[in-house]
Design an enzyme around this catalytic site. Sequence first.
Site, mmCIF file in Angstrom:
data_model
loop_
_atom_site.group_PDB
_atom_site.id
_atom_site.type_symbol
_atom_site.label_atom_id
_atom_site.label_comp_id
_atom_site.label_asym_id
_atom_site.label_seq_id
_atom_site.Cartn_x
_atom_site.Cartn_y
_atom_site.Cartn_z
ATOM 1 C CB VAL A 131 -0.844 0.150 1.210
ATOM 2 C CG1 VAL A 131 -1.639 1.141 1.349
ATOM 3 C CG2 VAL A 131 -1.874 -1.069 0.917
ATOM 4 N N GLY A 132 2.224 1.199 0.227
ATOM 5 C CA GLY A 132 3.252 2.390 0.236
ATOM 6 C C GLY A 132 3.892 2.782 1.619
ATOM 7 C CE LYS A 133 3.813 -1.984 5.750
ATOM 8 N NZ LYS A 133 3.200 -2.431 4.631
ATOM 9 C CB THR A 134 8.965 1.519 1.848
ATOM 10 O OG1 THR A 134 8.890 0.168 2.546
ATOM 11 C CG2 THR A 134 10.584 1.799 1.676
ATOM 12 C CE LYS A 182 10.038 -3.689 6.457
ATOM 13 N NZ LYS A 182 8.657 -3.301 6.528
ATOM 14 C CB THR A 194 9.471 -11.563 5.590
ATOM 15 O OG1 THR A 194 8.428 -10.861 4.748
ATOM 16 C CG2 THR A 194 8.961 -11.611 7.022
ATOM 17 N N GLY A 235 3.121 -5.020 6.282
ATOM 18 C CA GLY A 235 1.866 -5.627 6.116
ATOM 19 C C GLY A 235 0.980 -4.552 6.848
#
Length: 210
Positions: free
Chosen positions: A22-25, A46, A50, A125
């Site tokens: 969804v664009g967390k990074t 972080k 994974t 996630g």
Amino acid sequence: MLKEKDYYKNKSLFITATNTDVGKTYASEKFLRYFAKQGLRVGYFKPCETGVIDLPLDGNKMLKITKELNPDFTAHINDVVPYQFKLPAAPYVSKGNTYIDIEVLKEKKEYLQSLCDVLIIEGAGGLMVPLEKNLFIIDLIKEFQTQAILITPSKLGSINDTLLSIEALKNRNIDYEFYINLYEDKDSFEEVSLPFLEEYFDKLNYLHNI
């Protein structure tokens, strides 16, 4: 945009999302650069990544950006991403027999916060991704006593995803703000999802405006 009290409250913000991809990074980088422009020394954390083969790709990329923005952030990649697993799956599955220790994560957070003015923490996630049988990403936010930044998508189904995630945060009494990431179904967003979102919420925040 965030008020001053929001990021000074506990010197950290937790970037989470309605789901994976969804664009967390992307959001983490946006907030790092935003706070750096305000003259703040930024940091990045972080807790778990994974899909790691040699180095954690997201964590390593963000660590390099963070060090460019804040030379005082001298942390090693193993401090920034303390739990690294090969299988691209939920940490509970990917970790095998490894135990993800919440106390270790708290200690890492405190150490990283000592190197910066505001620490951007990126989850894995969505909110209910499991780290241990009874430890989920949303529990990390609560344990870290930090505010959540919920990244929500623009695709069809985003109304349901956004409301469910907000309900989960409210049920844990977690302070939050949410930002829409206009990256998927952008052409139809204004017709399909925006009418309800504008009616339901007093204000909408967009990630690209940070």
